[in-house]
Enzyme design. Structure first.
Site, PDB file in Angstrom:
ATOM      1  N   HIS A 139      19.638 -29.673 -32.110  1.00  0.00           N
ATOM      2  CA  HIS A 139      19.362 -30.194 -33.454  1.00  0.00           C
ATOM      3  C   HIS A 139      19.524 -29.050 -34.445  1.00  0.00           C
ATOM      4  O   HIS A 139      18.785 -28.067 -34.411  1.00  0.00           O
ATOM      5  CB  HIS A 139      17.942 -30.753 -33.518  1.00  0.00           C
ATOM      6  CG  HIS A 139      17.524 -31.168 -34.899  1.00  0.00           C
ATOM      7  ND1 HIS A 139      18.121 -32.210 -35.573  1.00  0.00           N
ATOM      8  CD2 HIS A 139      16.582 -30.660 -35.738  1.00  0.00           C
ATOM      9  CE1 HIS A 139      17.554 -32.334 -36.761  1.00  0.00           C
ATOM     10  NE2 HIS A 139      16.618 -31.403 -36.891  1.00  0.00           N
ATOM     11  N   GLY A 154      15.922 -25.209 -36.859  1.00  0.00           N
ATOM     12  CA  GLY A 154      14.612 -25.343 -37.487  1.00  0.00           C
ATOM     13  C   GLY A 154      14.131 -26.771 -37.387  1.00  0.00           C
ATOM     14  O   GLY A 154      14.907 -27.696 -37.135  1.00  0.00           O
ATOM     15  N   GLY A 159      15.043 -27.851 -44.424  1.00  0.00           N
ATOM     16  CA  GLY A 159      16.043 -27.571 -45.455  1.00  0.00           C
ATOM     17  C   GLY A 159      17.416 -27.189 -44.951  1.00  0.00           C
ATOM     18  O   GLY A 159      18.226 -26.639 -45.703  1.00  0.00           O
ATOM     19  N   LYS A 160      17.716 -27.490 -43.704  1.00  0.00           N
ATOM     20  CA  LYS A 160      19.023 -27.117 -43.132  1.00  0.00           C
ATOM     21  C   LYS A 160      20.165 -27.850 -43.840  1.00  0.00           C
ATOM     22  O   LYS A 160      21.168 -27.235 -44.226  1.00  0.00           O
ATOM     23  CB  LYS A 160      19.044 -27.428 -41.626  1.00  0.00           C
ATOM     24  CG  LYS A 160      17.986 -26.700 -40.815  1.00  0.00           C
ATOM     25  CD  LYS A 160      18.098 -27.004 -39.334  1.00  0.00           C
ATOM     26  CE  LYS A 160      17.854 -28.464 -39.013  1.00  0.00           C
ATOM     27  NZ  LYS A 160      16.454 -28.892 -39.300  1.00  0.00           N
ATOM     28  N   ASP A 178      22.905 -32.116 -38.306  1.00  0.00           N
ATOM     29  CA  ASP A 178      21.920 -32.885 -37.536  1.00  0.00           C
ATOM     30  C   ASP A 178      22.041 -32.648 -36.032  1.00  0.00           C
ATOM     31  O   ASP A 178      21.078 -32.248 -35.381  1.00  0.00           O
ATOM     32  CB  ASP A 178      22.005 -34.380 -37.844  1.00  0.00           C
ATOM     33  CG  ASP A 178      20.818 -35.133 -37.273  1.00  0.00           C
ATOM     34  OD1 ASP A 178      19.678 -34.669 -37.485  1.00  0.00           O
ATOM     35  OD2 ASP A 178      21.013 -36.154 -36.598  1.00  0.00           O
ATOM     36  N   ARG A 244      11.763  -6.748 -42.150  1.00  0.00           N
ATOM     37  CA  ARG A 244      12.000  -6.263 -43.511  1.00  0.00           C
ATOM     38  C   ARG A 244      13.092  -5.196 -43.566  1.00  0.00           C
ATOM     39  O   ARG A 244      13.682  -4.969 -44.617  1.00  0.00           O
ATOM     40  CB  ARG A 244      10.695  -5.706 -44.106  1.00  0.00           C
ATOM     41  CG  ARG A 244       9.591  -6.743 -44.169  1.00  0.00           C
ATOM     42  CD  ARG A 244       8.379  -6.243 -44.899  1.00  0.00           C
ATOM     43  NE  ARG A 244       8.665  -6.007 -46.320  1.00  0.00           N
ATOM     44  CZ  ARG A 244       7.725  -5.713 -47.209  1.00  0.00           C
ATOM     45  NH1 ARG A 244       6.458  -5.627 -46.830  1.00  0.00           N
ATOM     46  NH2 ARG A 244       8.057  -5.499 -48.471  1.00  0.00           N
TER      47      ARG A 244
END
Length: 310
Positions: A139, A154, A159-160, A178, A244
């Site tokens: 997915h 995710g 928000g993909k 999808d 970071r």
């Protein structure tokens, strides 16, 4: 075990059927390797793999011409007695009558192509490698960004699809949304594509299903793409430390192949499309031998060394 069929390679490679075989559409091919049966025509069948497609090129046909009719008949029959998927004659050569006879007798499809042997074997090998490659479905969303295949993973709603749509608007290419079918086409290469039923479609909540090909043009979609980078999108967690500096490369294993991966936290106000673009460019830069985080570390070490000497 994955397989394709003789009927499918006939359609894909535009092959000519020289004999009518009843089960030709369902006859299975399970081995992506090919065989030119020169040794078998000489009578040597040790280590012979019956699951391979047999290719008769100009050399094999020339050798058969040196035989007497009885020798040739015996050699061809011994080949067709094996439970092979099919026999393909290249370069539009005319088959000996024995090929036609034993193809019908033993129910082995006899096919022909106009292509020369080497080129045809390359095309057939490429097709079989794709069809028989180990595969899984994940997915996610797959996009080509600056030539890098970026697979976004995710949970649903993170928000993909929206990120992919923004990337398409910025000139990048959608491959799958999808559901992504991932195939291991070599020991180092993964290729992703969309299931045929949802190819070129994208789902945006609040709008519905969009046809990217019709909306934005054929230049904005692609049927398949190599997977170079995996980006895992997740809702920002305040109690979690995120990378970071980028000193330590992370990888995710898919079908036994390690792929570089990044975890990108999502929260309102972050422009994910730009972040994905930069991640793709940075991944490409790393493959070319430059790592900005390591360059910064070396710069700091040199500065500290100079300060120590002073």
């Amino acid at each position: 075990m994955f397989y394709t069929t003789v009927g499918k390679i006939i359609k894909e490679l535009n092959l000519e059927c020289l004999t009518e075989i009843s089960n030709i559409e369902e006859r299975k091919i399970k081995d992506m390797n090919l065989n030119r049966p020169a040794l078998q025509l000489m009578g040597f069948f040790e280590y012979f793999d019956e699951q391979r497609v047999q290719i008769i090129g100009i050399s094999e046909m020339a050798y058969l011409k040196t035989m007497t009719k009885t020798q040739r008949r015996n050699a061809i029959e011994k080949l067709f007695q094996r439970d092979i998927p099919c026999v393909i004659i290249t370069s539009n050569q005319e088959p000996f009558d024995e090929f036609l006879e034993f193809s019908k007798k033993y129910g082995i499809p006899l096919l022909r192509t106009s292509e020369v042997t080497t080129r045809f074997m390359t095309n057939l090998s490429t097709f079989l490698t794709h069809e028989l490659a180990p595969r899984i479905t994940r997915h996610g969303t797959l996009v080509n960004v600056y030539g890098e295949g970026v697979l976004m993973l995710g949970e649903s709603g993170v928000g993909k699809s929206e990120t992919a749509l923004e990337l398409v608007k910025r000139g990048h290419i959608l491959v799958a949304d999808d559901a992504v079918e991932i195939r291991k086409v070599s020991e180092k290469t993964l290729v992703g594509e969309a299931p045929e039923i949802i190819r070129h479609l994208i789902e945006i909540r609040g709008i519905g299903i969009l046809d990217v090909k019709n909306l934005f043009g054929v230049g904005c979609v692609k049927d398949s793409e190599r997977i170079d980078l995996v980006i895992q999108l997740e809702t920002w967690k305040t109690d979690k430390e995120y990378e970071r500096l980028g000193l330590h490369d992370q990888y995710i294993e898919i079908l036994g192949i390690k792929v570089p991966t990044l975890v990108i936290p999502v929260r309102p106000g972050r422009n994910l499309a730009i972040i994905v673009e930069v991640a793709a460019m940075n991944n490409r830069q790393k493959k070319m031998g430059y790592n900005a985080a390591k360059a910064l570390t070396e710069r700091l070490q040199r500065q500290m060394s100079r300060n120590g000497n002073e």
